[in-house]
Design an enzyme around this catalytic site. Structure first.
Site, PDB file in Angstrom:
ATOM      1  N   HIS A 160       0.448  -2.502  -4.578  1.00 55.24           N
ATOM      2  CA  HIS A 160      -0.059  -1.264  -3.987  1.00 55.24           C
ATOM      3  C   HIS A 160       0.110  -0.124  -4.970  1.00 55.24           C
ATOM      4  O   HIS A 160       1.056  -0.124  -5.767  1.00 55.24           O
ATOM      5  CB  HIS A 160       0.680  -0.919  -2.680  1.00 55.24           C
ATOM      6  CG  HIS A 160      -0.095   0.025  -1.825  1.00 55.24           C
ATOM      7  ND1 HIS A 160       0.009   1.385  -1.957  1.00 55.24           N
ATOM      8  CD2 HIS A 160      -1.018  -0.195  -0.857  1.00 55.24           C
ATOM      9  CE1 HIS A 160      -0.810   1.953  -1.099  1.00 55.24           C
ATOM     10  NE2 HIS A 160      -1.443   1.029  -0.414  1.00 55.24           N
ATOM     11  N   HIS A 213      -9.809  -2.451  -2.770  1.00 53.51           N
ATOM     12  CA  HIS A 213      -9.469  -1.642  -1.589  1.00 53.51           C
ATOM     13  C   HIS A 213      -9.666  -2.524  -0.351  1.00 53.51           C
ATOM     14  O   HIS A 213      -9.012  -3.566  -0.215  1.00 53.51           O
ATOM     15  CB  HIS A 213     -10.329  -0.380  -1.602  1.00 53.51           C
ATOM     16  CG  HIS A 213      -9.914   0.708  -0.658  1.00 53.51           C
ATOM     17  ND1 HIS A 213      -8.677   0.746  -0.056  1.00 53.51           N
ATOM     18  CD2 HIS A 213     -10.577   1.813  -0.201  1.00 53.51           C
ATOM     19  CE1 HIS A 213      -8.605   1.823   0.720  1.00 53.51           C
ATOM     20  NE2 HIS A 213      -9.744   2.482   0.651  1.00 53.51           N
ATOM     21  N   ARG A 268       2.695  -2.173   7.707  1.00 52.16           N
ATOM     22  CA  ARG A 268       1.500  -2.622   8.448  1.00 52.16           C
ATOM     23  C   ARG A 268       1.400  -4.152   8.390  1.00 52.16           C
ATOM     24  O   ARG A 268       0.937  -4.797   9.321  1.00 52.16           O
ATOM     25  CB  ARG A 268       0.233  -1.994   7.836  1.00 52.16           C
ATOM     26  CG  ARG A 268       0.241  -0.474   7.889  1.00 52.16           C
ATOM     27  CD  ARG A 268      -0.922   0.126   7.124  1.00 52.16           C
ATOM     28  NE  ARG A 268      -0.911  -0.250   5.717  1.00 52.16           N
ATOM     29  CZ  ARG A 268      -1.876   0.024   4.853  1.00 52.16           C
ATOM     30  NH1 ARG A 268      -2.956   0.673   5.260  1.00 52.16           N
ATOM     31  NH2 ARG A 268      -1.792  -0.349   3.587  1.00 52.16           N
ATOM     32  N   SER A 286     -10.946   5.388   0.261  1.00 52.61           N
ATOM     33  CA  SER A 286     -11.794   5.732   1.416  1.00 52.61           C
ATOM     34  C   SER A 286     -11.484   7.133   1.943  1.00 52.61           C
ATOM     35  O   SER A 286     -12.402   7.893   2.284  1.00 52.61           O
ATOM     36  CB  SER A 286     -11.654   4.691   2.528  1.00 52.61           C
ATOM     37  OG  SER A 286     -10.310   4.419   2.812  1.00 52.61           O
ATOM     38  N   ASP A 337      -3.447  -6.110   3.758  1.00 51.78           N
ATOM     39  CA  ASP A 337      -4.540  -7.083   3.740  1.00 51.78           C
ATOM     40  C   ASP A 337      -4.071  -8.528   3.652  1.00 51.78           C
ATOM     41  O   ASP A 337      -4.859  -9.450   3.857  1.00 51.78           O
ATOM     42  CB  ASP A 337      -5.486  -6.774   2.566  1.00 51.78           C
ATOM     43  CG  ASP A 337      -6.212  -5.464   2.778  1.00 51.78           C
ATOM     44  OD1 ASP A 337      -6.645  -5.221   3.913  1.00 51.78           O
ATOM     45  OD2 ASP A 337      -6.318  -4.682   1.821  1.00 51.78           O
TER      46      ASP A 337
HETATM   47  N1  HAX Z   1      -1.748  -9.557  -8.737  1.00 55.57           N
HETATM   48  C1  HAX Z   1      -1.779  -9.561 -10.090  1.00 55.57           C
HETATM   49  N2  HAX Z   1      -1.672  -8.455 -10.845  1.00 55.57           N
HETATM   50  C2  HAX Z   1      -1.505  -7.286 -10.199  1.00 55.57           C
HETATM   51  C3  HAX Z   1      -1.412  -7.208  -8.797  1.00 55.57           C
HETATM   52  C4  HAX Z   1      -1.571  -8.400  -8.056  1.00 55.57           C
HETATM   53  N3  HAX Z   1      -1.572  -8.412  -6.731  1.00 55.57           N
HETATM   54  N4  HAX Z   1      -1.236  -5.914  -8.451  1.00 55.57           N
HETATM   55  C5  HAX Z   1      -1.203  -5.219  -9.599  1.00 55.57           C
HETATM   56  N5  HAX Z   1      -1.383  -6.042 -10.657  1.00 55.57           N
HETATM   57  C6  HAX Z   1      -1.523  -5.678 -12.055  1.00 55.57           C
HETATM   58  C7  HAX Z   1      -2.671  -4.706 -12.201  1.00 55.57           C
HETATM   59  O1  HAX Z   1      -3.937  -5.395 -12.252  1.00 55.57           O
HETATM   60  C8  HAX Z   1      -2.336  -3.987 -13.467  1.00 55.57           C
HETATM   61  O2  HAX Z   1      -2.673  -4.853 -14.547  1.00 55.57           O
HETATM   62  P1  HAX Z   1      -3.261  -4.248 -15.941  1.00 55.57           P
HETATM   63  O3  HAX Z   1      -2.153  -3.391 -16.482  1.00 55.57           O
HETATM   64  O4  HAX Z   1      -3.557  -5.462 -16.732  1.00 55.57           O
HETATM   65  O5  HAX Z   1      -4.471  -3.437 -15.559  1.00 55.57           O
HETATM   66  C9  HAX Z   1      -0.811  -3.922 -13.390  1.00 55.57           C
HETATM   67  O6  HAX Z   1      -0.397  -4.933 -12.478  1.00 55.57           O
HETATM   68  C10 HAX Z   1      -0.285  -2.584 -12.898  1.00 55.57           C
HETATM   69  O7  HAX Z   1      -0.898  -2.291 -11.660  1.00 55.57           O
HETATM   70  P2  HAX Z   1      -0.104  -1.426 -10.554  1.00 55.57           P
HETATM   71  O8  HAX Z   1       0.174  -0.083 -11.149  1.00 55.57           O
HETATM   72  O9  HAX Z   1       1.018  -2.185  -9.995  1.00 55.57           O
HETATM   73  O10 HAX Z   1      -1.191  -1.337  -9.395  1.00 55.57           O
HETATM   74  P3  HAX Z   1      -2.422  -0.323  -9.281  1.00 55.57           P
HETATM   75  O11 HAX Z   1      -1.920   0.929  -8.666  1.00 55.57           O
HETATM   76  O12 HAX Z   1      -3.148  -0.203 -10.574  1.00 55.57           O
HETATM   77  O13 HAX Z   1      -3.373  -1.093  -8.276  1.00 55.57           O
HETATM   78  C11 HAX Z   1      -3.832  -2.452  -6.378  1.00 55.57           C
HETATM   79  C12 HAX Z   1      -3.031  -1.272  -6.924  1.00 55.57           C
HETATM   80  C13 HAX Z   1      -3.644  -2.530  -4.879  1.00 55.57           C
HETATM   81  C14 HAX Z   1      -5.320  -2.208  -6.673  1.00 55.57           C
HETATM   82  C15 HAX Z   1      -3.342  -3.748  -7.075  1.00 55.57           C
HETATM   83  O14 HAX Z   1      -2.010  -3.993  -6.713  1.00 55.57           O
HETATM   84  C16 HAX Z   1      -4.198  -4.940  -6.739  1.00 55.57           C
HETATM   85  O15 HAX Z   1      -5.203  -5.188  -7.432  1.00 55.57           O
HETATM   86  N6  HAX Z   1      -3.803  -5.756  -5.706  1.00 55.57           N
HETATM   87  C17 HAX Z   1      -4.601  -6.873  -5.254  1.00 55.57           C
HETATM   88  C18 HAX Z   1      -5.786  -6.397  -4.432  1.00 55.57           C
HETATM   89  C19 HAX Z   1      -5.316  -5.851  -3.106  1.00 55.57           C
HETATM   90  O16 HAX Z   1      -4.524  -6.452  -2.410  1.00 55.57           O
HETATM   91  N7  HAX Z   1      -5.863  -4.693  -2.727  1.00 55.57           N
HETATM   92  C20 HAX Z   1      -5.575  -4.066  -1.403  1.00 55.57           C
HETATM   93  C21 HAX Z   1      -4.582  -2.944  -1.477  1.00 55.57           C
HETATM   94  C22 HAX Z   1      -4.341  -2.304  -0.137  1.00 55.57           C
HETATM   95  C23 HAX Z   1      -5.514  -1.484   0.215  1.00 55.57           C
HETATM   96  O17 HAX Z   1      -5.803  -0.440  -0.345  1.00 55.57           O
HETATM   97  N8  HAX Z   1      -6.270  -1.926   1.135  1.00 55.57           N
HETATM   98  O18 HAX Z   1      -7.377  -1.282   1.392  1.00 55.57           O
END
Ligand code: HAX
Length: 436
Positions: A318, A270, A327, A240, A373
């Protein structure tokens, strides 16, 4: 000129030579390198943005203008008898880098009351949309519809001046911040409360007035002061914030830029994660049979089932953080004080014990800890805001504070249009030395 704008003008004057000097004298100094993994993998860790509004340390969490969340909450002025500070004081801090005095914060409170008039055609646009449209779509459309109000657009049309371009950007930013709570409450009550509406209260600050317009009694006002402050900024690389900066870099005004940001915030990875957390927890509750908090073993099984079906655990992980999100902790403190016996809070609390070890064992997520979240939807549910597809709209009101401050400063420091360079896969293979 208001004290806030006057102080901002002084800060901008003092800051400009620092940016000019870095650019002119040290422009060739390297701040990092980019690997193939970073180029393919979402630019994680690439240091290519500048912001002074907030900084995210992987282990410490967010600092707003150099201050941790507890420091920020302790030093901002609060309304009489309330636990959490004026959101308007936080805007002053984000914009200028200084904590406001009580008088300065109150001046912004009054200013926002004047700015919060939403043109009738914005409500008409919302009313013309099908009622089952997602509230984030409505929210983004309302911001975009208001673009005709842009003072920056009028300024540009009259003749753009780089030195003063921050002023109309600031005016738009403040107008948008003031109007978002009114628009959000309107969407909420139109969609979920029988289209009955509550007019803004002339005596209330931004957080208090939002709770009033939502029709939710105390301490929801204090919760929303906390919520908007916590969600305001997370440095400038998140989707964002980066979107706002990117779109504004084309000299698009704040309405165009922030509407685009909301579309990014609406994504499940996000801002939509807070909706997904509630949906997921209620799935757990349905499976486990109602309000009874399941045992750790039952919970573990549900977490593993989610992972094994290829889904992420929402609210965990994250891109930058490598510890529990402060937070999350600030909201947990609120829950422990105000809703310790809430059944969903108990679920969330149990998940806090169960999920991180499982994510570690699962071995994929770099950060197994909860993010903002994981906790936020539960509190909304407790106070009767159970329509969880609305939760990301709340995030959007908060996020506006930081990202709109950021683009005001972008204009002040004359940041150019953003245009990184892309490569082809052939080129990467050549760089890697594997091209035939
Ligand atoms: N559950 C399961 N698997 C997860 C995970 C979770 N909560 N978080 C990361 N992973 C996985 C990823 O999908 C990725 O898998 P692949 O290699 O198969 O693609 C792997 O672990 C490595 O990811 P990462 O490097 O740890 O995390 P990213 O930087 O790629 O992504 C995210 C960060 C927040 C998008 C990710 O942790 C996620 O999808 N979390 C769940 C959704 C979530 O809570 N989003 C909100 C985040 C806070 C925010 O921005 N709010 O707005």
């Amino acid at each position: 000129m208001s004290s806030l704008k006057e102080k901002l003008a002084q800060k901008i004057e003092a800051h400009r030579p620092r940016t000019t000097r870095l650019l002119k004298e040290y422009g060739n100094v390297k701040v990092g390198e980019v690997t193939i993994a970073q180029a393919i993998g979402g630019m994680r860790g690439v240091k290519a943005l500048v912001t002074d509004v907030s900084y995210l340390d992987p282990y410490e969490g967010i600092r707003f203008r150099g201050h941790t969340i507890p420091e920020t909450l302790a030093n901002l002025p609060k309304p009489a008898g309330k636990e959490y500070p004026y959101v308007e004081g936080h805007i002053f801090l984000l914009m200028t880098g200084d904590f406001p005095t009580e008088a300065e914060a109150l001046e912004v409170v009054e200013e926002m009351k004047v700015r919060r008039q939403v043109p009738q055609y914005v409500f008409d646009v919302l009313r013309a949309m099908p009622r089952d449209t997602h509230p984030m779509t409505m929210f983004s459309a309302a911001v975009l519809a208001m673009q005709r109000e842009s003072k920056f657009k009028a300024f540009y049309e009259k003749g753009f001046n780089k030195m003063t371009a921050w002023e109309p950007m600031y005016e738009d930013a403040m107008d948008i911040m003031a109007r978002l709570p009114v628009i959000a409450a309107y969407i909420y009550r139109m969609k979920y409360k029988g289209d009955t509406h509550i007019a803004p209260h002339p005596d209330l600050d931004l957080g208090g007035n939002f709770a009033h317009m939502m029709g939710v009694p105390e301490p929801y006002d204090d919760l929303m002061r906390l919520y908007f402050i916590l969600h305001s900024d997370h440095e400038s690389g998140n989707v964002s914030a980066h979107t706002t900066h990117l779109v504004a870099s084309a000299l698009s005004d704040a309405y165009y830029s922030f509407s685009a940001a909301l579309n990014g915030l609406a994504g499940p990875l996000h801002g939509l994660a807070n909706q997904e957390v509630l949906r997921w927890i209620q799935g757990v509750m349905d499976k486990m049979g109602g309000d009874e908090v399941p045992s750790e073993d039952e919970m573990k099984k549900f977490v593993w089932d989610t992972l094994n079906s290829g889904q992420v655990i929402p609210g965990y992980g994250h891109a930058v953080l490598r510890k529990t999100d402060p937070r999350y902790m600030a909201q947990r403190e609120f829950c422990l004080k105000h809703l310790p016996d809430d059944p969903i809070f108990k679920y969330v609390d149990r998940l806090y014990n169960v999920v991180p070890p499982i994510l570690k064992e699962h071995g994929k997520a770099k950060n197994p800890w909860p993010n903002v979240d994981a906790q936020s939807g539960v509190i909304q549910w407790h106070y009767g805001v159970t329509e969880y597809d609305f939760y990301t709209v709340l995030f959007g009101i908060g996020r506006a504070l930081g990202v709109l401050t950021n683009i005001t400063w972008d204009r002040a420091l004359g940041y150019p249009i953003e245009r990184p360079k892309s490569l082809t896969t052939d080129m990467l293979e050549e760089i890697a030395g594997i091209k035939d």
